[in-house]
Write an enzyme that holds these catalytic residues in place. Sequence first.
Site, PDB file in Angstrom:
ATOM      1  N   GLY A  46       7.287  -1.942   5.755  1.00 12.17           N
ATOM      2  CA  GLY A  46       8.562  -2.514   5.392  1.00 12.17           C
ATOM      3  C   GLY A  46       9.678  -1.631   5.787  1.00 12.17           C
ATOM      4  O   GLY A  46       9.365  -0.652   6.624  1.00 12.17           O
ATOM      5  N   SER A  84      12.474   5.857  13.985  1.00 19.22           N
ATOM      6  CA  SER A  84      11.560   5.561  15.339  1.00 19.22           C
ATOM      7  C   SER A  84      12.285   4.607  16.254  1.00 19.22           C
ATOM      8  O   SER A  84      13.033   3.780  16.646  1.00 19.22           O
ATOM      9  CB  SER A  84      10.605   4.224  14.494  1.00 19.22           C
ATOM     10  OG  SER A  84      10.342   4.860  13.370  1.00 19.22           O
ATOM     11  N   LEU A  85      11.921   6.040  16.846  1.00 18.70           N
ATOM     12  CA  LEU A  85      13.049   6.012  18.369  1.00 18.70           C
ATOM     13  C   LEU A  85      11.750   5.404  19.555  1.00 18.70           C
ATOM     14  O   LEU A  85      12.404   4.139  20.146  1.00 18.70           O
ATOM     15  CB  LEU A  85      13.798   7.146  19.112  1.00 18.70           C
ATOM     16  CG  LEU A  85      14.904   7.393  20.492  1.00 18.70           C
ATOM     17  CD1 LEU A  85      15.502   6.381  19.808  1.00 18.70           C
ATOM     18  CD2 LEU A  85      15.162   8.386  20.389  1.00 18.70           C
ATOM     19  N   HIS A  86      11.211   6.208  20.206  1.00 20.81           N
ATOM     20  CA  HIS A  86       9.354   5.764  20.215  1.00 20.81           C
ATOM     21  C   HIS A  86      10.527   5.596  22.312  1.00 20.81           C
ATOM     22  O   HIS A  86       9.172   5.080  22.988  1.00 20.81           O
ATOM     23  CB  HIS A  86       8.794   4.039  19.932  1.00 20.81           C
ATOM     24  CG  HIS A  86       8.400   5.011  18.724  1.00 20.81           C
ATOM     25  ND1 HIS A  86       7.960   5.533  17.872  1.00 20.81           N
ATOM     26  CD2 HIS A  86       8.858   3.473  17.655  1.00 20.81           C
ATOM     27  CE1 HIS A  86       8.255   5.582  17.012  1.00 20.81           C
ATOM     28  NE2 HIS A  86       8.214   4.253  16.508  1.00 20.81           N
ATOM     29  N   SER A 118      12.876   6.282   6.664  1.00 18.96           N
ATOM     30  CA  SER A 118      12.284   5.973   7.936  1.00 18.96           C
ATOM     31  C   SER A 118      12.434   4.545   8.542  1.00 18.96           C
ATOM     32  O   SER A 118      12.502   3.797   7.784  1.00 18.96           O
ATOM     33  CB  SER A 118      11.059   5.595   8.259  1.00 18.96           C
ATOM     34  OG  SER A 118      10.415   6.144   9.369  1.00 18.96           O
ATOM     35  N   CYS A 164       2.839  -2.023  15.265  1.00 14.44           N
ATOM     36  CA  CYS A 164       2.154  -1.934  14.237  1.00 14.44           C
ATOM     37  C   CYS A 164       1.661  -2.928  13.318  1.00 14.44           C
ATOM     38  O   CYS A 164       2.251  -3.675  13.234  1.00 14.44           O
ATOM     39  CB  CYS A 164       3.884  -1.673  13.309  1.00 14.44           C
ATOM     40  SG  CYS A 164       4.080  -1.574  11.778  1.00 14.44           S
ATOM     41  N   GLU A 202       0.785  -1.152  -0.083  1.00 12.38           N
ATOM     42  CA  GLU A 202      -0.269  -0.388   0.010  1.00 12.38           C
ATOM     43  C   GLU A 202       0.939   1.116  -0.165  1.00 12.38           C
ATOM     44  O   GLU A 202       1.979   0.702   0.603  1.00 12.38           O
ATOM     45  CB  GLU A 202      -0.705  -0.625   1.785  1.00 12.38           C
ATOM     46  CG  GLU A 202      -2.355  -1.001   1.427  1.00 12.38           C
ATOM     47  CD  GLU A 202      -2.784  -1.160   2.410  1.00 12.38           C
ATOM     48  OE1 GLU A 202      -3.906  -0.993   2.080  1.00 12.38           O
ATOM     49  OE2 GLU A 202      -1.785  -1.188   3.609  1.00 12.38           O
ATOM     50  N   CYS A 247      -0.205   5.694   9.978  1.00 12.42           N
ATOM     51  CA  CYS A 247       0.783   5.518  10.376  1.00 12.42           C
ATOM     52  C   CYS A 247       1.007   3.548  10.950  1.00 12.42           C
ATOM     53  O   CYS A 247      -0.399   3.994  11.781  1.00 12.42           O
ATOM     54  CB  CYS A 247       1.858   6.026  11.801  1.00 12.42           C
ATOM     55  SG  CYS A 247       2.209   7.575  10.441  1.00 12.42           S
ATOM     56  N   CYS A 291       7.497  -5.037  14.991  1.00 20.42           N
ATOM     57  CA  CYS A 291       7.317  -3.623  16.384  1.00 20.42           C
ATOM     58  C   CYS A 291       5.374  -4.191  16.579  1.00 20.42           C
ATOM     59  O   CYS A 291       4.973  -4.101  16.326  1.00 20.42           O
ATOM     60  CB  CYS A 291       7.455  -2.378  15.689  1.00 20.42           C
ATOM     61  SG  CYS A 291       9.480  -2.052  14.984  1.00 20.42           S
ATOM     62  N   CYS A 347       6.654  -7.393   6.957  1.00 24.67           N
ATOM     63  CA  CYS A 347       8.198  -6.094   7.941  1.00 24.67           C
ATOM     64  C   CYS A 347       8.548  -7.337   8.976  1.00 24.67           C
ATOM     65  O   CYS A 347       7.411  -8.035   9.224  1.00 24.67           O
ATOM     66  CB  CYS A 347       7.118  -4.916   8.229  1.00 24.67           C
ATOM     67  SG  CYS A 347       9.136  -4.946   9.133  1.00 24.67           S
ATOM     68  N   CYS A 358       3.792   8.367   0.730  1.00 24.54           N
ATOM     69  CA  CYS A 358       4.177   7.880   1.548  1.00 24.54           C
ATOM     70  C   CYS A 358       4.194   5.960   0.624  1.00 24.54           C
ATOM     71  O   CYS A 358       2.855   5.860   0.295  1.00 24.54           O
ATOM     72  CB  CYS A 358       3.703   7.608   2.807  1.00 24.54           C
ATOM     73  SG  CYS A 358       3.629   6.001   4.170  1.00 24.54           S
TER      74      CYS A 358
HETATM   75  N1  SAH Z   1      10.409   0.996   9.338  1.00 26.65           N
HETATM   76  C1  SAH Z   1       9.979   1.801   9.179  1.00 26.65           C
HETATM   77  C2  SAH Z   1       8.736   2.414   8.151  1.00 26.65           C
HETATM   78  C3  SAH Z   1       7.750   2.791   8.631  1.00 26.65           C
HETATM   79  S1  SAH Z   1       6.450   2.981   9.724  1.00 26.65           S
HETATM   80  C4  SAH Z   1      10.398   2.830  10.511  1.00 26.65           C
HETATM   81  O1  SAH Z   1       9.960   1.886  11.346  1.00 26.65           O
HETATM   82  O2  SAH Z   1      10.764   3.255  10.966  1.00 26.65           O
HETATM   83  C5  SAH Z   1       6.883   5.164   9.755  1.00 26.65           C
HETATM   84  C6  SAH Z   1       5.898   4.522  11.452  1.00 26.65           C
HETATM   85  O3  SAH Z   1       4.836   4.535  11.758  1.00 26.65           O
HETATM   86  C7  SAH Z   1       7.716   4.905  11.755  1.00 26.65           C
HETATM   87  O4  SAH Z   1       7.577   5.318  12.962  1.00 26.65           O
HETATM   88  C8  SAH Z   1       6.519   3.838  12.552  1.00 26.65           C
HETATM   89  O5  SAH Z   1       7.384   3.578  14.320  1.00 26.65           O
HETATM   90  C9  SAH Z   1       5.381   4.537  13.482  1.00 26.65           C
HETATM   91  N2  SAH Z   1       4.286   3.211  13.700  1.00 26.65           N
HETATM   92  C10 SAH Z   1       3.887   2.128  13.312  1.00 26.65           C
HETATM   93  N3  SAH Z   1       2.809   1.765  14.229  1.00 26.65           N
HETATM   94  C11 SAH Z   1       2.623   2.452  15.052  1.00 26.65           C
HETATM   95  C12 SAH Z   1       0.816   3.054  14.803  1.00 26.65           C
HETATM   96  N4  SAH Z   1       0.484   1.550  15.624  1.00 26.65           N
HETATM   97  N5  SAH Z   1       0.546   4.244  15.476  1.00 26.65           N
HETATM   98  C13 SAH Z   1       1.428   5.358  15.486  1.00 26.65           C
HETATM   99  N6  SAH Z   1       2.938   5.303  15.077  1.00 26.65           N
HETATM  100  C14 SAH Z   1       2.953   4.223  13.792  1.00 26.65           C
END
Ligand code: SAH
Length: 392
Positions: free
Chosen positions: A196, A252-254, A228, A154, A92, A371, A151, A147, A140
């Site tokens: 991915g 994507s630090l989180h 990203s 996600c 997508e 996202c 995580c 993937c 995007c």
């Molecule tokens: N694999 C890459 C790009 C994909 S996701 C990465 O990890 O950066 C793009 C962004 O969306 C990432 O920061 C990811 O952590 C975030 N993301 C994934 N699932 C999410 C969710 N359920 N809610 C909000 N952000 C999310």
Amino acid sequence: MSDVAPAARLPQEWLEEMSELGQPRYRAEQVFRWIHQRGELDPNRMTDLPAELRRLLSERGLRPEAEILRVERADDGTRKLLVGFPDGGRVECVLIPMTRLAEIDADASAGDDDESETETEPGPVQDSPQASSPVRVTLCISTQVGCAMGCVFCASGRAGLKRGLRADEIVSQVLLARRELEAGEDIKNLVFMGMGEPLHHYDETARALRLLTHPSGGGMSPRRITVSTVGLVPALERLGRDFGGKVGLAVSLHAPDDATRETIIPMNRRYPVAVLVQALRDYPLPRRRRITIEYTLIDGVNDRDAQADGLATVLRGIPVKVNLIPMNPVEGSPLRASPPERVEQFQSRLARAGYSCFVRTRRGSGVNAACGQLALAPELVALGRNPARTSS
Ligand code: SAH
């Protein structure tokens, strides 16, 4: 013959191909432009090529392969495209028109040079823009079917990794999405934030970046492209070296600490926070550019004051802007977004610590295009079936 898929060849490789085919050198550039500027992959429609060359190109496998199988449109103008490949693989990608408020938000990320805003900072739906003002659209795109990163918040990794996309398949999303643009719209920014992990799949991602930024090809400025990553350090270093830091980087630090990050991002065990943050310090970022730090706020997991303060500490001295994303709901997951007061409090603590910090509001969620919501829905996994193209 080159083993690179025809539509993934760079001009130099087309030169070699033309020489093998006994064709004049200028045909290389001509074919490259047909593909990447005009989005035409059918040699029979490359009207200014001699019939013999068209036949040879077809014979050697140049043909359109990717197709749009479905377009879903959310109320805010966001469009999610389902793109299919001949082996049944599906990804997508999402077209996100920047609203005016979004642009104001983007400007507020002061300190960046004018061209550098590659993030979507969306706001509420605006009334339709004047025909005279072009609508900047962020696209995007995805790099893999599924993937492997796993995580927990996600949807994209739920069914694991099916396969990586070839560079031409990555680029095909841009070529196809262009056809879906509405009057006045223009793709300004490209973000590798779909399904991915782009750096898990470095070679094809890097080749796609070369095709997209080549002046005779996609012609995009690397500054308008953001890759990203979850933080695969060796590939992140390679990206910095290969593109001199010119390609925008989002990480994507989180979470600022390993204990928390490990529970939501398995890859943190391989590349812990300190190692990742050091790689960010070392990234050859051009002056006045910043790294985007993505931080999905998950209720009770990573949204405490202490974590905001921890984040401010680990990022100290690195040119960053922080993008806070209240977690988008993912089916079957007990995790949910932090409540709005928490988000606000987290943001203001970071702001007080001197960080520019945005809350990325949800776009396209009506069609599960926000996202982390791009997923391998059962019909996406069903190989070989072409769902009828619908437009809703
Ligand atoms: N694999 C890459 C790009 C994909 S996701 C990465 O990890 O950066 C793009 C962004 O969306 C990432 O920061 C990811 O952590 C975030 N993301 C994934 N699932 C999410 C969710 N359920 N809610 C909000 N952000 C999310």
